[in-house]
Scaffold this motif. Structure first.
Motif, short mmCIF file in Angstrom:
data_model
loop_
_atom_site.label_atom_id
_atom_site.label_comp_id
_atom_site.label_asym_id
_atom_site.label_seq_id
_atom_site.Cartn_x
_atom_site.Cartn_y
_atom_site.Cartn_z
N LYS A 3 0.84 -1.21 0.00
CA LYS A 3 0.00 0.00 0.00
C LYS A 3 0.87 1.25 0.00
O LYS A 3 1.97 1.26 0.56
N THR A 4 0.35 2.30 -0.63
CA THR A 4 1.05 3.59 -0.64
C THR A 4 0.06 4.71 -0.37
O THR A 4 -1.15 4.50 -0.46
N LEU A 5 0.60 5.88 -0.04
CA LEU A 5 -0.27 7.03 0.26
C LEU A 5 -0.22 8.03 -0.88
O LEU A 5 0.85 8.37 -1.38
N VAL A 6 -1.39 8.50 -1.28
CA VAL A 6 -1.48 9.63 -2.21
C VAL A 6 -2.20 10.76 -1.48
O VAL A 6 -3.14 10.52 -0.73
N LEU A 75 -3.57 3.51 -1.73
CA LEU A 75 -3.64 2.72 -2.96
C LEU A 75 -2.94 1.40 -2.75
O LEU A 75 -1.83 1.36 -2.21
N ALA A 76 -3.55 0.32 -3.21
CA ALA A 76 -2.94 -1.00 -3.06
C ALA A 76 -2.60 -1.57 -4.44
O ALA A 76 -3.31 -1.33 -5.42
N GLY A 77 -1.49 -2.30 -4.48
CA GLY A 77 -1.07 -2.95 -5.72
C GLY A 77 0.26 -3.64 -5.50
O GLY A 77 0.94 -3.37 -4.50
N VAL A 78 0.64 -4.50 -6.41
CA VAL A 78 1.96 -5.12 -6.33
C VAL A 78 3.01 -4.02 -6.59
O VAL A 78 2.89 -3.28 -7.58
N GLU A 79 3.96 -3.87 -5.69
CA GLU A 79 4.98 -2.80 -5.77
C GLU A 79 4.33 -1.42 -5.88
O GLU A 79 4.79 -0.54 -6.61
N ALA A 80 3.25 -1.24 -5.12
CA ALA A 80 2.46 -0.01 -5.23
C ALA A 80 3.29 1.25 -4.98
O ALA A 80 3.11 2.27 -5.66
#
Ligand code: ADP
Length: 153
Positions: A3-6, A75-80
């Motif tokens: 997960k990452t932050l936007v 946001l979630a994703g592979v290598e996000a």
């Protein structure tokens, strides 16, 4: 998934770019794990931009980042983290590659539309800074497999 932050900065809110940027985030294949509007404060920005607090332009960052509410997203994703950081482009929109969010939507090194976490470690800290546990959802949309090949998820 990672997960990452936007953060949709006031420059994105002001210019009504949020819908277009979210479309690009969804088109790419990220899963929206959390999304909300909030008003940033100087106190929160001193924590979030601790590496910039002593810079002469820090008061200007505070002014621009508190000008309107912001929208924060997880946001979630592979290598996000890496993928969204590259999608965001370098800090100064005038230097950012065309095709990146900053490269396509801004001309500024300060009012540069979005924030993106810069490492997996910082992403975890930042998501915890802006979201309560119950505001981040761990789910996989039915079609998530269509964004990845076998064994990538
Ligand atoms: P990034 O957002 O690309 O990770 P930094 O962490 O270096 O970049 O900076 C955080 C934010 O502070 C930038 O996105 C920008 O809004 C602002 N900023 C950075 N450098 C400057 C500068 N020289 N003048 C004005 N604002 C700046």
């Amino acid at each position: 998934m990672e997960k990452t932050l936007v953060i949709f900065k006031p420059s994105a809110i002001d210019r009504r770019l949020v819908g277009r940027i979210i479309s690009r985030i969804e088109d790419k294949g990220f899963v929206i794990a959390g999304l909300k509007m909030m008003q940033l404060t100087e106190e929160l920005l001193r924590e979030h931009y601790a590496h910039l607090v002593d810079k002469p332009f820090f008061p200007s960052i505070v002014e621009s980042m508190t000008a309107t509410p912001v929208i924060v997203g997880c946001l979630a994703g592979v290598e996000a983290v890496r993928v969204f950081r590259e999608m965001t482009g370098v800090t100064n929109g005038r230097n950012a590659q065309p095709g990146t969010l900053r490269g396509d939507f801004c001309m500024s090194g300060q009012t540069n539309i979005v924030h993106a976490s810069d490492s997996v470690e910082n992403a975890k800290i930042e998501i915890a800074r802006f979201f309560k546990d119950e505001e981040v959802f761990d789910y996989l949309p039915e079609n998530v497999k269509s964004f990845y090949g076998d064994n990538e998820l």
